[in-house]
Design an enzyme around this catalytic site. Sequence first.
Site, mmCIF file in Angstrom:
data_model
loop_
_atom_site.group_PDB
_atom_site.id
_atom_site.type_symbol
_atom_site.label_atom_id
_atom_site.label_comp_id
_atom_site.label_asym_id
_atom_site.label_seq_id
_atom_site.Cartn_x
_atom_site.Cartn_y
_atom_site.Cartn_z
ATOM 1 N N ASP A 1 -1.209 0.981 -4.016
ATOM 2 C CA ASP A 1 -2.122 -0.003 -4.604
ATOM 3 C C ASP A 1 -3.482 0.599 -4.928
ATOM 4 O O ASP A 1 -4.405 -0.117 -5.302
ATOM 5 C CB ASP A 1 -2.276 -1.218 -3.695
ATOM 6 C CG ASP A 1 -2.987 -0.892 -2.387
ATOM 7 O OD1 ASP A 1 -2.944 0.280 -1.963
ATOM 8 O OD2 ASP A 1 -3.574 -1.808 -1.777
ATOM 9 N N ASP B 1 -5.978 1.927 -3.230
ATOM 10 C CA ASP B 1 -7.216 1.828 -2.464
ATOM 11 C C ASP B 1 -7.455 3.107 -1.662
ATOM 12 O O ASP B 1 -8.442 3.210 -0.934
ATOM 13 C CB ASP B 1 -7.247 0.596 -1.558
ATOM 14 C CG ASP B 1 -6.116 0.540 -0.541
ATOM 15 O OD1 ASP B 1 -5.269 1.449 -0.524
ATOM 16 O OD2 ASP B 1 -6.076 -0.432 0.242
ATOM 17 N N SER C 1 0.808 -1.207 0.000
ATOM 18 C CA SER C 1 0.000 0.000 0.000
ATOM 19 C C SER C 1 0.853 1.275 0.000
ATOM 20 O O SER C 1 1.606 1.523 -0.936
ATOM 21 C CB SER C 1 -0.956 -0.035 1.201
ATOM 22 O OG SER C 1 -1.910 0.977 1.139
ATOM 23 N N ASP D 1 -2.432 6.037 -3.542
ATOM 24 C CA ASP D 1 -1.300 5.376 -2.903
ATOM 25 C C ASP D 1 -0.828 4.219 -3.776
ATOM 26 O O ASP D 1 -1.311 4.045 -4.901
ATOM 27 C CB ASP D 1 -1.669 4.908 -1.484
ATOM 28 C CG ASP D 1 -2.737 3.838 -1.478
ATOM 29 O OD1 ASP D 1 -3.520 3.764 -2.444
ATOM 30 O OD2 ASP D 1 -2.797 3.063 -0.505
#
Length: 444
Positions: free
Chosen positions: A241, A243, A99, A239
């Site tokens: 990834d 999400d 992340s 960010d």
Amino acid sequence: MGKYFGTDGFRGEANTVLTAEHAFKIGRYLGWYYNQNSKGRIVIGKDTRRSSYMYEYALVAGITASGSDAFLLHVTTTPSVAYVVRTENFDCGIMVSASHNPYSDNGIKVLDGNGHKISAEVELAMEKYIDGEIDELPYAKMDKIGVAKDYAIGRNRYIGYLISLATRSYDGMKVGLDCSNGSTFNLAKNVFDALGAKTYAIGCDPDGTNINKNCGSTHIEALQQLVKEKNLDVGFAFDGDADRCIAVDENGNEIHGDYILYVCGKYLKQCGKLQGNTVVATVMSNMGLFKALDTEGIEYCKTSVGDKYVNEAMVANGYVLGGEQSGHVIFSKHATTGDGILTALMLMEVILETRESLGKLASGMRMYPQLLKNVRVADKKVIMENEQVKALDKQIAEELGERGRILLRESGTEPVIRVMVEAETDELCEKYVGKMVDLIETLI
């Protein structure tokens, strides 16, 4: 939380905390677990970290060795994995990403067939298998061995789905995007271009080591500068990834998750679409959000920190909007996880339908000064259960009264205690955070 799996999967420094062997064993367990009655189908995505390829291949080896098939989305976002899992009849989805963490870390997130975080029971079983507490699983033999397949088409379908959600053309809108040198580097601009925006994208040159480095949702300075220099209407930072989404208004001001919940919650209520007249937030959300929601006559539900807990509350009660200050925002009508690009599209809908700037839309919420400090510790539970810490926590809470609050919590992803204080002034925040941090440091 388990031994390895925290609030957002198994995460840590690559090949120190999380090793390739861990990934292989996770693949072995999941490949066996979903291969009981019919051949398991598991889809895998990854971010742009150098170590993501290592984990992807280790997972594939484990999955296929246990007899299930692995389908590879390659570099993609966590929400795209969740979308593909729930719409294309997969048993399970895996995302390789840490992340917003630096490139040296990595992680493995596991989603069930409905696109939600996998159950604690399955996580516990995987931990026991990793530690050798479960008997060795059988290997598939001969034609029962699984195969790995390219599944980039799933990523393309996800892009098409996002585009289909827009209510209006973005023609005439100037939009900045910071893709964090991560999963959206080859996705986000395509979506906004297809919708007609004049798009300016940065953070689109991943090299395996620069993900989240001075860019993305945790470092929005470059996006703020871009918005001001190019006189853009709005900017969105994701960010690693994707999400999470943090927005920047037309003046270059940060519009974080609490503001997004306020803006979208108010809009959904006006449209008669705010189910239960409730927004789901976490205990870390700013007092200013709750006071602004009170003003609008909107109720709220507070959960523990983590989009996992936000999602659980939303599913249990049928709520349609929830999220965290960090930019994890869930629109349950459209997704089962936080989705940065989707969040940006939902904000664009509010901007275009109300014909108001993002700055104007967010102006009804006043943030209370807030200070958060992390203290690295050897044992989080020992500190949290310490009587001196409990006594000081109670004392500070009493002194602040209704004019503020203190919140201590264990990080779900790092060996740290988070100390957060909200109060009427920055000086009060500094004073009380300092007192608690000083005490904890004497106990380390």
